[in-house]
Enzyme design. Structure first.
Site, PDB file in Angstrom:
ATOM      1  N   GLY A  30       1.934 -11.397  13.253  1.00 34.24           N
ATOM      2  CA  GLY A  30       2.177 -11.101  12.060  1.00 34.24           C
ATOM      3  C   GLY A  30       1.156 -10.300  11.378  1.00 34.24           C
ATOM      4  O   GLY A  30       0.756 -10.053  10.214  1.00 34.24           O
ATOM      5  N   VAL A  79      -5.441  -3.229   0.594  1.00 36.33           N
ATOM      6  CA  VAL A  79      -6.235  -2.310   1.612  1.00 36.33           C
ATOM      7  C   VAL A  79      -7.261  -3.592   2.185  1.00 36.33           C
ATOM      8  O   VAL A  79      -7.980  -4.069   1.756  1.00 36.33           O
ATOM      9  CB  VAL A  79      -7.092  -1.501   0.822  1.00 36.33           C
ATOM     10  CG1 VAL A  79      -7.951  -0.660   1.813  1.00 36.33           C
ATOM     11  CG2 VAL A  79      -6.291  -0.435  -0.090  1.00 36.33           C
ATOM     12  N   LYS A  89       0.799  -1.126  -0.048  1.00 40.25           N
ATOM     13  CA  LYS A  89       0.141   0.057   0.163  1.00 40.25           C
ATOM     14  C   LYS A  89       0.676   1.219   0.046  1.00 40.25           C
ATOM     15  O   LYS A  89       0.514   2.400  -0.648  1.00 40.25           O
ATOM     16  CB  LYS A  89      -0.727  -0.205   1.224  1.00 40.25           C
ATOM     17  CG  LYS A  89      -0.331  -0.224   2.526  1.00 40.25           C
ATOM     18  CD  LYS A  89      -0.358  -1.651   2.810  1.00 40.25           C
ATOM     19  CE  LYS A  89       0.382  -2.104   4.132  1.00 40.25           C
ATOM     20  NZ  LYS A  89       0.081  -3.267   4.707  1.00 40.25           N
ATOM     21  N   GLY A  98      -2.778 -10.204   8.632  1.00 42.74           N
ATOM     22  CA  GLY A  98      -2.535 -11.651   8.984  1.00 42.74           C
ATOM     23  C   GLY A  98      -2.123 -12.492   7.776  1.00 42.74           C
ATOM     24  O   GLY A  98      -2.470 -11.970   6.536  1.00 42.74           O
ATOM     25  N   LYS A 101      -3.874   3.299   2.775  1.00 43.36           N
ATOM     26  CA  LYS A 101      -4.985   2.605   2.370  1.00 43.36           C
ATOM     27  C   LYS A 101      -6.157   3.327   2.054  1.00 43.36           C
ATOM     28  O   LYS A 101      -6.870   3.305   0.919  1.00 43.36           O
ATOM     29  CB  LYS A 101      -5.522   1.594   3.479  1.00 43.36           C
ATOM     30  CG  LYS A 101      -4.291   0.293   3.489  1.00 43.36           C
ATOM     31  CD  LYS A 101      -4.677  -0.303   4.939  1.00 43.36           C
ATOM     32  CE  LYS A 101      -3.596  -1.300   5.172  1.00 43.36           C
ATOM     33  NZ  LYS A 101      -3.756  -2.000   6.632  1.00 43.36           N
ATOM     34  N   ILE A 107     -10.411  -8.286   3.034  1.00 44.52           N
ATOM     35  CA  ILE A 107     -11.780  -7.959   2.653  1.00 44.52           C
ATOM     36  C   ILE A 107     -11.634  -7.481   1.107  1.00 44.52           C
ATOM     37  O   ILE A 107     -10.927  -6.631   0.919  1.00 44.52           O
ATOM     38  CB  ILE A 107     -12.289  -6.691   3.347  1.00 44.52           C
ATOM     39  CG1 ILE A 107     -12.352  -6.698   4.880  1.00 44.52           C
ATOM     40  CG2 ILE A 107     -13.591  -6.044   2.990  1.00 44.52           C
ATOM     41  CD1 ILE A 107     -12.530  -5.457   5.810  1.00 44.52           C
TER      42      ILE A 107
HETATM   43  N1  HSE Z   1       0.043  -3.547   9.426  1.00 45.05           N
HETATM   44  C1  HSE Z   1      -1.159  -3.872   8.657  1.00 45.05           C
HETATM   45  C2  HSE Z   1      -2.408  -3.804   9.672  1.00 45.05           C
HETATM   46  C3  HSE Z   1      -1.308  -5.110   7.864  1.00 45.05           C
HETATM   47  O1  HSE Z   1      -1.989  -4.085  10.663  1.00 45.05           O
HETATM   48  O2  HSE Z   1      -3.509  -3.442   9.230  1.00 45.05           O
HETATM   49  C4  HSE Z   1      -2.416  -5.082   6.754  1.00 45.05           C
HETATM   50  O3  HSE Z   1      -2.182  -3.996   5.793  1.00 45.05           O
END
Ligand code: HSE
Length: 442
Positions: free
Chosen positions: A187, A132, A105, A302, A205, A136
């Protein structure tokens, strides 16, 4: 069945998930798409690590050239993070006629114009569903399912890490650092988690969603961004008493000649559907003129949720390659109105505000504050003053307490002027806390 060869560059949390899905679901994907999607090579700088989905030797590329110079590789999946290296990689791959799938992103929000322009020239597709809101399918929803709509407002919770942290802190009373470490272990967080915490990731995003919704590239350097680093539990509790829940919200509004694109901690009415979105979940509200308000909800980060989106792009591009029509030009849907937007400055925002002043508990303070508010045409919707003593003023020995004012819709420029005047006149003893409120006037 036509075979389409795929290579992954970057073998971290998401890369492992994508390889797992492409390998373990190969037959299912072939049945659904009528294409044999073959994971041919994966490149990472360091193969001497533990992987959740270890790869056989023949799939491990020792150099990037093994991928870039292989004419049989049709799709390059960029999962590296950062900006400079993936920009180089994408340009090289595009110039060699390879289609791209990316979850990056930062790159798409900050260098989108450069990449999409090159891709358009070369007739290359770029899939970025995973960039993004993790799992979803919001990109596809905006492009296809909602194509009939004019979208003038899109907003939501777009960062899983900060929503996870806020939820654990506020509902379980857990410590910020400890919860951040858990989000990293799971993660969810970026390689550099400050991008999550300071709001930049959510801003990337919402910039991408704004482009798709309003039809123009967004000047990312002008997006207003505030993170959750200064959030205090006192504000969360006082907001809750007023009927609000705190979320890190990403908001985009199109006012035709101007766009508003901003990310900041926001109070939402506690009964608002977004107030109920907890943990690593993300949700996006889209207001379309035909469909009305729609909400998209799912895991925002994730390995497998993100892989789900990456694989959807791989399959989509593979299908169009197999059918021989794989030259749809993505720029037409990212910048379909052929515009460039400079988001408005925060001093131009018009919204509602939660302001917490820290004041001595003495006669006349509220009158002084409201006088300044009246001067700047800021209308007060609610006031709470707590007996909770925050400290004792050194010189006067007065009790110092929080005074919270919730405003009706006001100009942010005026709100800032009022705060400055109140602070300059030393009506307050500490810096005022300002949190924007996203709530229709009742
Ligand atoms: N680091 C991002 C979050 C990962 O926590 O939303 C997904 O883009």
């Amino acid at each position: 069945m036509k075979r389409v060869n795929v290579a992954i560059v970057g073998y971290g949390v998401v890369g492992n998930g994508v390889a797992k899905v492409l390998t373990e679901k190969k037959d299912l994907l072939a049945k659904k798409s009528q294409v044999d999607i073959n994971l041919k090579k994966v490149y990472t700088r360091n193969w001497n690590k533990e992987f959740t989905f270890p790869l056989p030797e023949e799939k491990r590329a020792k150099s990037l050239d093994e991928i870039l110079k292989d004419p049989d590789i049709d799709i390059v999946v960029e999962l590296t993070g950062g900006i400079d290296f993936p920009l180089y990689l994408m340009k090289e791959a595009i110039n060699r006629g390879k289609h791209i799938v990316s979850a990056n992103k930062a790159l798409l929000a900050e260098k989108g114009k450069e990449i999409f322009t090159l891709a358009e020239e070369k007739g290359i597709r770029i899939g970025f569903e995973a960039a993004v809101a993790g799992g979803i399918p919001i990109i596809r929803a905006l492009r296809e399912g909602l194509v009939a709509n004019t979208i003038n407002r899109i907003y939501g919770i777009l960062n899983g890490t900060t929503n996870f942290i806020l939820t654990k802190m506020l509902k379980e009373g857990r410590d910020f650092k400890e919860v951040l470490q858990e989000a990293q272990r799971l993660g969810y967080a970026e390689a550099d988690p400050t991008l999550d915490i300071n709001g930049t990731d959510a801003a990337h995003k919402i910039a991408i969603l704004s482009s798709l919704s309003f039809g123009g590239f967004i000047d990312f350097s002008r997006v207003y961004i505030e993170g959750i680093q200064d959030i205090s539990t006192l504000d969360v509790e006082l907001g809750r008493e007023l009927g609000y829940t705190l979320k890190l919200l990403a908001i985009a509004k199109n006012h035709n000649d101007k766009v508003e694109v901003r990310v900041h901690p926001t109070f939402l009415p506690s009964e608002h559907p977004l107030s109920k979105v907890d943990g690593v979940f993300n949700a996006v509200m889209v207001e379309g003129d035909c469909v009305g308000e729609s909400m998209f909800y799912g895991k925002g980060a994730g390995s497998l949720p993100t892989a789900s989106s990456v694989v959807s792009d791989i399959v989509d591009i593979a299908k169009s390659i197999a059918l021989g029509v794989g030259r749809e030009i993505e720029i037409t849907s990212m910048n379909w109105a052929h515009r460039e937007f400079v988001p408005m400055a925060n001093t131009d925002f018009q919204t509602r505000y939660y302001l917490r002043f820290t004041v001595p508990d003495i006669t006349g303070i509220l009158a002084k504050v409201s006088q300044v508010f009246a001067k700047y045409q800021i209308s007060i919707a609610a006031v709470i003053q707590k007996e909770k003593v925050l400290s004792i003023a050194k010189e006067t020995q007065d009790k110092v307490v929080p005074l919270v004012i919730l405003t009706h819709t006001a100009s942010e420029l005026n709100v800032q002027k009022a705060i400055k005047e109140i602070e300059d006149k030393r009506i307050t003893v500490e810096k005022t806390r300002l949190i924007r409120v996203e709530d229709e006037e009742k």
